[in-house]
Scaffold this active site. Structure first.
Site, PDB file in Angstrom:
ATOM      1  N   ASP A 129      -0.644   0.567   9.348  1.00  0.00           N
ATOM      2  CA  ASP A 129      -0.842  -0.083   7.960  1.00  0.00           C
ATOM      3  C   ASP A 129       0.250  -0.827   7.509  1.00  0.00           C
ATOM      4  O   ASP A 129       0.864  -0.489   6.256  1.00  0.00           O
ATOM      5  CB  ASP A 129      -1.221   0.991   7.097  1.00  0.00           C
ATOM      6  N   HIS A 183      -3.342  -3.174   4.523  1.00  0.00           N
ATOM      7  CA  HIS A 183      -4.383  -3.208   3.635  1.00  0.00           C
ATOM      8  C   HIS A 183      -4.363  -4.047   2.304  1.00  0.00           C
ATOM      9  O   HIS A 183      -5.163  -4.399   1.721  1.00  0.00           O
ATOM     10  CB  HIS A 183      -5.138  -1.813   3.254  1.00  0.00           C
ATOM     11  N   SER A 194       0.797   0.229  -3.229  1.00  0.00           N
ATOM     12  CA  SER A 194       0.597   0.133  -1.975  1.00  0.00           C
ATOM     13  C   SER A 194       1.607  -0.877  -1.550  1.00  0.00           C
ATOM     14  O   SER A 194       1.547  -1.909  -2.017  1.00  0.00           O
ATOM     15  CB  SER A 194      -0.812   0.068  -1.331  1.00  0.00           C
TER      16      SER A 194
END
Length: 469
Positions: free
Chosen positions: A144, A114, A217
């Site tokens: 992911d 992402h 992230s």
């Protein structure tokens, strides 16, 4: 004399307290050396993308100078834009921010999918401020993860650890770029392992209380030996900010994906074709199972390997390919590690007996339609129910059941039922009409817990249903 005695006592107490504090401080980990060694292999990732953007409509809230990043935050964690964010589309440039880490001396970099999804250009900035434009090697949206490559040699790398050895209570540390603040260090403990999240059921997540925010992230999660045991991926929040619950992808899962991305540029995994949930004590009792383990099938997808093998909604998978299933989150990972066309045995609990069913796995479709849904509410027993409208049934692939139109309290409320739930099965019997639902419910003795299958907000699940006096 009394005065002297008081002074002596105060000195003794103070010395004891100081010694206790020093002992406590000595027992806490010092992350300094770990951070110094690991930081050079941690990178900052930024992207450029031409997008159609929206501005706030009348009455919409302004989000300030970092609104684009906050919009991305809301989109990733909530699947939607902040309230009020609707307006005529405009073309513009968008940048996103994230973290990553170097896993090979020749420039392979691991991050979250992402972070780079949809990017036109991906920039990787190293600890020494060197910056590279990265090539996208491959992505795996289901875990992911994304693998990048930069053209450089003799790069510092992280040491990969064994996530299977992690235990709740162990210290872990994250390095990343929350809100663009490079090389921010946060620490905490492992809260749980093997967490299964509804939208990411191929990953047995590591849950921690390490502070993770937008920009973290894709960054590494280290153990005290300086080994990467996870990739920080997402948080659970009701406020829009960190609330003490964050999730990381285990290093074992990540490196399995990396190997396939390096060799093929994509990830292939087997597919069973079921939606599942955990078996708690009440559900186990309602099914007549003497222990609360296994993966309870809440839906078998049409034309799936599971359907072809004869698996049914309400079956509890106790073992798969010889591996015991303690909780539902273990099953998708086990299946995902296998290859298409493999024939395996599944030990299931059905109708009070254990039986073994042979299943031939298939390659997972690119976009299987696994979601059904619900909207309104039901009858009697503390609720009013009605027939499922045809358009709702068609839209959400609901082929039987009744919809709760109103929760009146009592039994329905105490069992956690909600307006909009669609009840498709009660006490092992399919519900096809309001009259049939009332008849089946009438035959259930008060105080006895039976399994009820409901579809709530697009997700099917079983709940233990007990009729109250």
């Amino acid at each position: 004399m009394n005065r002297l005695l008081k002074q002596v006592c105060m000195v003794v107490v103070s010395s004891f307290m100081m010694a206790s504090m020093l002992t406590h401080a000595a027992s806490l980990p010092d992350f300094t050396e770990l951070v110094e060694k690991a930081s050079p292999a941690v990178v900052n990732i930024s992207t450029e993308q031409t997008v159609t953007t929206k501005t706030a409509n009348e009455g919409g809230q302004q989000l300030g100078p970092n609104s684009e990043e906050l919009n991305e935050f809301f989109k990733h964690f909530f699947g939607q834009q902040p309230f009020g964010q609707q307006a005529p589309p405009q073309q513009g440039q968008r940048s996103s921010l994230g973290s990553g880490f170097i896993i090979s001396h020749d420039g392979y970099v691991l991050t979250n999918n992402h972070v780079i999804d949809g990017a036109d250009v991906i920039h990787v900035r190293l600890n020494d401020r060197r910056e590279y434009v990265a090539k996208l090697v491959g992505t795996d949206p289901r875990t992911d993860l994304a693998l990048l490559k930069i053209e450089a040699d003799d790069l510092p790398i992280v040491k990969m650890g064994d996530s299977d050895k992690l235990k709740p209570g162990q210290w872990v540390l994250a390095i990343g770029s929350p809100f663009g603040f490079d090389y921010t260090v946060t620490a905490g403990i492992v809260s749980a392992t093997g967490r299964s999240l509804p939208s990411d059921n191929y990953v047995p997540f590591i849950q921690t209380d390490v502070a993770i925010n937008p920009g973290n992230s894709g960054g590494p999660l280290f153990n005290l030996d300086g080994e990467v045991v996870g990739i920080n991926s997402q948080i659970y929040t009701r406020s829009g900010g960190f609330m003490g619950v964050s999730f990381a992808i285990p290093s074992k899962v990540a490196m399995s994906v990396v190997d396939q991305l390096k060799s093929d540029g994509k990830v292939s995994r087997a597919w069973l074709g079921v939606l599942i949930q955990d078996v708690n004590n009440e559900l186990a009792e309602s099914f007549g199972l003497d222990r609360s383990n296994g993966a309870l099938i809440s839906r078998v997808l049409p034309d799936s390997p599971a359907e072809k093998a004869g698996l049914k909604s309400g079956d509890i998978i106790l073992e798969f390919n010889g591996q015991s299933i303690a909780h539902s989150g273990e099953l998708p990972y086990i299946v995902g590690q296998m290859k298409a066309d493999e024939k395996v045995d599944a030990k299931v609990y059905r109708d009070g007996k254990e039986q073994t069913i042979s299943v031939t796995l298939e390659a997972r479709p690119n976009d299987p339609k696994v979601v059904a849904q619900s909207q309104q509410d039901q009858n009697r027993l503390g609720m009013i129910v009605g027939e499922v409208p045809a358009d709702m049934a068609k839209k959400f692939e609901i082929d039987n059941g009744v919809v709760i139109e109103q929760v009146l309290g009592g039994t329905a409320a105490r069992n956690g039922l909600q307006q909009g739930d669609v009840i498709t099965m009660l006490n092992g019997k399919r519900i096809t009409s309001v009259a049939e639902f009332a008849k089946i419910a009438k035959d259930i003795p008060s105080g006895r817990s039976v399994p009820m299958r409901v579809i709530r907000q697009g997700y099917p699940m079983f709940i233990p249903f007990k009729i109250m006096d």
